[in-house]
Design a protein around this motif. Structure first.
Motif, PDB file in Angstrom:
ATOM      1  N   PRO A  51       0.827  -1.224   0.000  1.00 23.70           N
ATOM      2  CA  PRO A  51       0.000   0.000   0.000  1.00 23.70           C
ATOM      3  C   PRO A  51       0.855   1.266   0.000  1.00 23.70           C
ATOM      4  CG  PRO A  51       0.113  -0.890   2.209  1.00 23.70           C
ATOM      5  CD  PRO A  51       0.891  -1.837   1.330  1.00 23.70           C
ATOM      6  N   THR A  52       1.437   1.575  -1.144  1.00 21.38           N
ATOM      7  CA  THR A  52       2.452   2.629  -1.238  1.00 21.38           C
ATOM      8  C   THR A  52       1.914   4.023  -0.952  1.00 21.38           C
ATOM      9  OG1 THR A  52       2.033   2.705  -3.630  1.00 21.38           O
ATOM     10  CG2 THR A  52       3.872   1.335  -2.863  1.00 21.38           C
ATOM     11  N   ALA A  53       0.616   4.229  -1.102  1.00 18.68           N
ATOM     12  CA  ALA A  53       0.061   5.566  -0.889  1.00 18.68           C
ATOM     13  C   ALA A  53      -0.253   5.838   0.577  1.00 18.68           C
ATOM     14  CB  ALA A  53      -1.202   5.755  -1.726  1.00 18.68           C
ATOM     15  N   GLU A  54      -0.047   4.851   1.434  1.00 16.51           N
ATOM     16  CA  GLU A  54      -0.418   4.991   2.841  1.00 16.51           C
ATOM     17  C   GLU A  54       0.788   5.297   3.710  1.00 16.51           C
ATOM     18  OE1 GLU A  54      -3.458   5.048   3.122  1.00 16.51           O
ATOM     19  OE2 GLU A  54      -4.290   3.736   1.598  1.00 16.51           O
ATOM     20  N   GLY A  55       0.511   5.886   4.868  1.00 15.70           N
ATOM     21  CA  GLY A  55       1.538   6.086   5.870  1.00 15.70           C
ATOM     22  C   GLY A  55       1.794   4.797   6.631  1.00 15.70           C
ATOM     23  N   PRO A  56       2.779   4.801   7.534  1.00 14.49           N
ATOM     24  CA  PRO A  56       3.159   3.566   8.239  1.00 14.49           C
ATOM     25  C   PRO A  56       2.037   2.953   9.071  1.00 14.49           C
ATOM     26  CG  PRO A  56       4.257   5.509   9.181  1.00 14.49           C
ATOM     27  CD  PRO A  56       3.650   5.933   7.893  1.00 14.49           C
ATOM     28  N   VAL A  57       1.167   3.768   9.654  1.00 13.53           N
ATOM     29  CA  VAL A  57       0.097   3.234  10.502  1.00 13.53           C
ATOM     30  C   VAL A  57      -0.847   2.362   9.691  1.00 13.53           C
ATOM     31  CG1 VAL A  57      -1.913   3.846  11.907  1.00 13.53           C
ATOM     32  CG2 VAL A  57       0.219   5.114  12.172  1.00 13.53           C
ATOM     33  N   ILE A  58      -1.290   2.865   8.545  1.00  6.97           N
ATOM     34  CA  ILE A  58      -2.227   2.100   7.718  1.00  6.97           C
ATOM     35  C   ILE A  58      -1.511   0.980   6.967  1.00  6.97           C
ATOM     36  CG2 ILE A  58      -3.889   2.262   5.814  1.00  6.97           C
ATOM     37  CD1 ILE A  58      -4.627   5.034   6.852  1.00  6.97           C
ATOM     38  N   GLN A  59      -0.244   1.170   6.625  1.00 10.11           N
ATOM     39  CA  GLN A  59       0.518   0.069   6.030  1.00 10.11           C
ATOM     40  C   GLN A  59       0.551  -1.128   6.973  1.00 10.11           C
ATOM     41  OE1 GLN A  59       4.427   1.412   4.905  1.00 10.11           O
ATOM     42  NE2 GLN A  59       3.689   2.663   3.214  1.00 10.11           N
ATOM     43  N   GLU A  60       0.803  -0.877   8.246  1.00  9.53           N
ATOM     44  CA  GLU A  60       0.847  -1.970   9.226  1.00  9.53           C
ATOM     45  C   GLU A  60      -0.528  -2.612   9.395  1.00  9.53           C
ATOM     46  OE1 GLU A  60       2.483  -0.249  12.737  1.00  9.53           O
ATOM     47  OE2 GLU A  60       4.418   0.178  11.790  1.00  9.53           O
ATOM     48  N   ALA A  61      -1.590  -1.810   9.305  1.00  6.21           N
ATOM     49  CA  ALA A  61      -2.938  -2.374   9.387  1.00  6.21           C
ATOM     50  C   ALA A  61      -3.206  -3.310   8.215  1.00  6.21           C
ATOM     51  CB  ALA A  61      -3.975  -1.253   9.411  1.00  6.21           C
ATOM     52  N   ASN A  62      -2.727  -2.944   7.031  1.00  4.44           N
ATOM     53  CA  ASN A  62      -2.862  -3.817   5.861  1.00  4.44           C
ATOM     54  C   ASN A  62      -2.173  -5.156   6.105  1.00  4.44           C
ATOM     55  OD1 ASN A  62      -3.752  -2.541   2.852  1.00  4.44           O
ATOM     56  ND2 ASN A  62      -3.508  -1.067   4.485  1.00  4.44           N
ATOM     57  N   LEU A  63      -0.980  -5.104   6.659  1.00  3.57           N
ATOM     58  CA  LEU A  63      -0.232  -6.333   6.897  1.00  3.57           C
ATOM     59  C   LEU A  63      -0.920  -7.197   7.946  1.00  3.57           C
ATOM     60  CD1 LEU A  63       3.424  -4.939   6.850  1.00  3.57           C
ATOM     61  CD2 LEU A  63       2.199  -6.155   5.027  1.00  3.57           C
ATOM     62  N   ARG A  64      -1.451  -6.572   8.996  1.00  2.00           N
ATOM     63  CA  ARG A  64      -2.175  -7.341  10.015  1.00  2.00           C
ATOM     64  C   ARG A  64      -3.399  -8.025   9.409  1.00  2.00           C
ATOM     65  NH1 ARG A  64      -1.129  -2.661  13.186  1.00  2.00           N
ATOM     66  NH2 ARG A  64      -3.279  -1.946  12.915  1.00  2.00           N
ATOM     67  N   ALA A  65      -4.127  -7.278   8.574  1.00  2.00           N
ATOM     68  CA  ALA A  65      -5.336  -7.837   7.963  1.00  2.00           C
ATOM     69  C   ALA A  65      -5.000  -8.984   7.018  1.00  2.00           C
ATOM     70  CB  ALA A  65      -6.093  -6.741   7.220  1.00  2.00           C
ATOM     71  N   LEU A  66      -3.902  -8.832   6.262  1.00  2.00           N
ATOM     72  CA  LEU A  66      -3.529  -9.884   5.315  1.00  2.00           C
ATOM     73  C   LEU A  66      -3.192 -11.192   6.024  1.00  2.00           C
ATOM     74  CD1 LEU A  66      -1.368  -7.777   2.841  1.00  2.00           C
ATOM     75  CD2 LEU A  66      -3.519  -8.917   2.306  1.00  2.00           C
ATOM     76  N   LYS A  67      -2.669 -11.088   7.232  1.00  2.00           N
ATOM     77  CA  LYS A  67      -2.339 -12.300   7.986  1.00  2.00           C
ATOM     78  C   LYS A  67      -3.597 -13.019   8.483  1.00  2.00           C
ATOM     79  CE  LYS A  67       2.137 -10.584   9.624  1.00  2.00           C
ATOM     80  NZ  LYS A  67       2.921 -10.135  10.818  1.00  2.00           N
ATOM     81  N   GLY A  68      -4.730 -12.327   8.461  1.00  2.00           N
ATOM     82  CA  GLY A  68      -5.964 -12.912   8.981  1.00  2.00           C
ATOM     83  C   GLY A  68      -6.724 -13.770   7.998  1.00  2.00           C
ATOM     84  N   GLY A  69      -6.216 -13.887   6.766  1.00  2.00           N
ATOM     85  CA  GLY A  69      -6.836 -14.782   5.794  1.00  2.00           C
ATOM     86  C   GLY A  69      -8.114 -14.261   5.164  1.00  2.00           C
ATOM     87  N   PHE A  70      -8.263 -12.941   5.079  1.00  2.00           N
ATOM     88  CA  PHE A  70      -9.462 -12.392   4.446  1.00  2.00           C
ATOM     89  C   PHE A  70      -9.431 -12.668   2.942  1.00  2.00           C
ATOM     90  CE2 PHE A  70      -6.805  -9.181   2.713  1.00  2.00           C
ATOM     91  CZ  PHE A  70      -7.512  -8.636   1.650  1.00  2.00           C
ATOM     92  N   THR A  71     -10.573 -12.570   2.297  1.00  2.00           N
ATOM     93  CA  THR A  71     -10.658 -12.593   0.837  1.00  2.00           C
ATOM     94  C   THR A  71     -11.549 -11.438   0.398  1.00  2.00           C
ATOM     95  OG1 THR A  71     -12.642 -13.988   0.759  1.00  2.00           O
ATOM     96  CG2 THR A  71     -10.494 -15.122   0.805  1.00  2.00           C
ATOM     97  N   THR A  72     -11.425 -11.045  -0.853  1.00  2.00           N
ATOM     98  CA  THR A  72     -12.276  -9.972  -1.370  1.00  2.00           C
ATOM     99  C   THR A  72     -13.744 -10.358  -1.278  1.00  2.00           C
ATOM    100  OG1 THR A  72     -10.503  -9.284  -2.866  1.00  2.00           O
ATOM    101  CG2 THR A  72     -12.710  -8.471  -3.350  1.00  2.00           C
ATOM    102  N   ASP A  73     -14.050 -11.612  -1.526  1.00  2.00           N
ATOM    103  CA  ASP A  73     -15.446 -12.056  -1.424  1.00  2.00           C
ATOM    104  C   ASP A  73     -15.970 -11.914   0.005  1.00  2.00           C
ATOM    105  OD1 ASP A  73     -16.191 -12.719  -4.061  1.00  2.00           O
ATOM    106  OD2 ASP A  73     -15.049 -14.589  -3.951  1.00  2.00           O
ATOM    107  N   LYS A  74     -15.118 -12.159   0.997  1.00  2.00           N
ATOM    108  CA  LYS A  74     -15.543 -11.988   2.388  1.00  2.00           C
ATOM    109  C   LYS A  74     -15.847 -10.520   2.686  1.00  2.00           C
ATOM    110  CE  LYS A  74     -13.189 -15.996   4.414  1.00  2.00           C
ATOM    111  NZ  LYS A  74     -12.126 -16.459   5.348  1.00  2.00           N
ATOM    112  N   ILE A  75     -15.104  -9.614   2.049  1.00  2.00           N
ATOM    113  CA  ILE A  75     -15.369  -8.188   2.251  1.00  2.00           C
ATOM    114  C   ILE A  75     -16.674  -7.787   1.578  1.00  2.00           C
ATOM    115  CG2 ILE A  75     -14.535  -5.862   1.715  1.00  2.00           C
ATOM    116  CD1 ILE A  75     -11.723  -6.892   2.247  1.00  2.00           C
TER     117      ILE A  75
END
Length: 269
Positions: free
Chosen positions: A52-76
């Motif tokens: 997520p290159t357009a984000e600051g470090p706080v939201i970048q880390e949130a992206n990484l945390r979410a990715l570890k949770g096994g979400f899918t686009t369909d789940k969203i």
């Protein structure tokens, strides 16, 4: 035509950003409901991306945390479908072009429209290439929302003239930057927009206090708050929605006292 315009029908708009799946989708749903119940006029739902290159470090880390949770686009998509049973304010997806490409542009937008999404923000798509996404967005009834960073007057004018939904003004907010310089820069960006469109413009700054939000809303049609909410999720996890509701309420109260909107196109401040 999407439902986004309703976010600006009753004064200054407060837009809340949340990363889907941080820390899990159940908490995301509770946070969305808490934000909506406490005055948020529109919510941006971030679909996590690995870079997520357009984000600051706080939201970048949130992206990484979410990715570890096994979400899918369909789940969203299912998350939004469930939220739409009781959340009526506009909802917008914010993600990156590759997420939409990999799902299939038309398939993604058709599904987004079906579940009740009103718009799409892709911060890595430049103005010159936006029609690849903007045209199918229009076909499916979504607004393709553009961002304007500090740039030339000519580029600001070009982006503003084709704006849909609202415009995100990515004003720079550096801790070392004098507040007066930030206000002056945002004022110049808003003026450039006003000269070319009546589409609302929203200040997207890394502020954290109600006082800062009120100052920004005194110039723009609304403000976006993101990093502060993401920090609450990082700090409190599943208990964060209660804190998010209180924070959003304080921000909305600050916006309510920030003054009336500038008349579009009249050059008055």
């Amino acid at each position: 035509m999407s439902n986004i315009k309703t976010a600006f029908d009753h004064g200054k708009a407060l837009i809340a950003f949340l990363t889907c799946g941080d820390p899990d989708l159940e908490t995301t749903a509770a946070a969305v409901r808490a934000a909506a119940a406490n005055g948020a006029n529109l919510i941006e739902l971030g679909i996590p991306f690995s870079d997520p290159t357009a984000e600051g470090p706080v939201i970048q880390e949130a992206n990484l945390r979410a990715l570890k949770g096994g979400f899918t686009t369909d789940k969203i998509f299912h998350l939004v479908e469930e939220l739409r049973k009781d959340v009526t304010i506009p909802l917008v997806f914010m993600t990156y072009a590759n997420v939409v490409f990999s799902y299939g542009i038309d398939r993604f937008l058709e599904r987004a429209a079906q579940v009740g999404v009103d718009g799409l923000i892709l911060p890595d798509v430049p103005y010159e290439e936006k029609e690849e996404f903007a045209a199918p967005c229009r076909t499916h009834g979504l607004d393709f929302i553009s961002l304007i960073a500090p740039t030339s007057q000519q580029r600001t004018a070009a982006i503003a003239r084709e704006a849909e939904g609202f415009l995100c003004l990515a004003a720079q907010m550096d801790a070392a930057q004098p507040q007066a310089d930030l206000i002056s820069g945002l004022r110049a960006m808003v003026q450039g927009v006003r000269e070319n469109t009546q589409v609302p413009c929203v200040a997207d700054c890394e502020f954290t206090t109600p006082e800062q939000a009120g100052q920004m809303a005194g110039i723009a049609d609304g403000v976006t708050v993101g990093s502060a909410l993401v920090k609450l999720l990082e700090q409190y996890g599943a208990q964060a929605p209660e804190h998010i509701g209180a924070y959003v309420k304080s921000m909305k109260e600050a916006l309510s006292g920030s003054g009336s909107s500038v008349a579009l196109g009249n050059g008055e401040w």
